[in-house]
Enzyme design. Structure first.
Site, PDB file in Angstrom:
ATOM      1  N   ASP A   8      82.022 -96.587 -21.365  1.00  0.00           N
ATOM      2  CA  ASP A   8      83.446 -96.441 -21.731  1.00  0.00           C
ATOM      3  C   ASP A   8      84.328 -95.911 -20.596  1.00  0.00           C
ATOM      4  OD1 ASP A   8      81.621 -96.466 -23.910  1.00  0.00           O
ATOM      5  OD2 ASP A   8      83.208 -95.815 -25.285  1.00  0.00           O
ATOM      6  N   HIS A  68      89.231 -98.342 -30.808  1.00  0.00           N
ATOM      7  CA  HIS A  68      90.554 -98.108 -30.203  1.00  0.00           C
ATOM      8  C   HIS A  68      91.247 -99.387 -29.727  1.00  0.00           C
ATOM      9  CE1 HIS A  68      90.803 -93.777 -30.360  1.00  0.00           C
ATOM     10  NE2 HIS A  68      89.533 -93.698 -29.992  1.00  0.00           N
TER      11      HIS A  68
HETATM   12 FE   LIG Z   1      85.240 -95.797 -29.677  1.00  0.00          FE
END
Ligand SMILES: [Fe+2]
Length: 266
Positions: A8, A68
């Site tokens: 991420d 998100h």
């Molecule tokens: Fe996430």
């Protein structure tokens, strides 16, 4: 063949370290395919079309995401621009495949590396401690009937390590790797299952570690101490790049090795 999955990417600090360290990582390991989760690339929340294209420019072939993905509304238009245009860069930005049918964009991608190896990428989201979406296990079954590539990598964006590991066992021998994202905490459980599927329940974060999973620690502490809403801002210090390197046989698609990587800024 070697595949690199970058965990991420969080805000500007995450993007900066990708720019700084990714090229050497790719050349040192002879990486032929690079995937990254980019759902927090824009200030820690969501991703914009400009940032997606900036990350593609830095050498990432496909971007996966998660819960998100819709934080920056403009991304919907970008996602929609990939409809009917298989060769657009926008087609390489994925949202989880088990979102409700009719959601913008795609949850999988099939392409070829520069040397011509066919590969597939599947993005899924877990259901434990997360929004209830379609069953990621059954959606994976459906997608695997469509994808013709032997080399297939799955990003399972989920909270619970159990759900991510269970998906690894479920897809054992059917995909090259099942890698977890979302918690921003790398797990030391990387392994290649006997059937030839590499698994790690979380690759970890590419972003600032002097904070709480990427956010300034003072803001998160305030939230825990008062239960009052506060605006989250990305932290800035101790920036690291977390990634996982997969080695696989292109003929069978089976993984032969998995290695955890964590790099700091120079
Ligand atoms: Fe996430």
């Amino acid at each position: 063949m070697r595949i690199l999955f970058v965990g991420d990417i969080f805000g500007r600090p995450g993007r900066s370290i990708v720019q700084e360290r990714l090229p050497e990582l790719q050349s040192a390991h002879g990486v032929e395919l690079t995937i990254a989760n980019g759902e927090n690339a824009a200030g820690g929340f969501g991703i914009t079309s400009q940032i997606a294209e900036e990350l593609f420019e830095l050498g990432i072939d496909v971007l996966t995401t998660g819960n998100h993905i819709w934080d920056k509304r403009e991304i919907i238009e970008y996602m929609n621009s990939a409809n009917g245009n298989e060769t657009s860069l926008a087609r390489r930005l994925l949202r989880p495949a088990n979102y409700p049918s009719g959601s913008p964009g795609f949850g999988w991608y099939q392409g070829r590396t520069r040397s011509g190896v066919e590969y597939g990428i599947i993005n899924l989201q877990g259901r434990v401690f997360m929004a209830s979406n379609d069953d990621p296990f059954r959606v994976a079954d459906t997608l695997l009937r469509q994808i013709t590539a032997k080399v297939i990598l799955v990003d399972m964006h989920a909270e619970a390590t159990s759900e991510k590991l269970a998906l690894g066992w479920y897809l054992e021998g059917r995909v090259t790797a099942v890698l977890g994202t979302h918690t921003h905490v790398p797990t030391a459980d990387e392994q290649v299952l006997r059937g030839g599927t590499a698994v790690q329940t979380d690759v970890g974060m590419t972003g600032p570690f002097e904070g709480v999973i990427g956010v300034q620690k003072e803001l998160i502490l305030q939230r825990f101490l008062t239960n009052m809403p506060s605006r989250f801002e990305p932290a800035t210090n101790d920036v690291r790049l977390c990634a996982t390197l997969i080695e696989c046989d292109v003929e069978t698609g089976h993984a032969t090795g998995i290695q955890r990587i964590m790099l700091r800024q120079k």
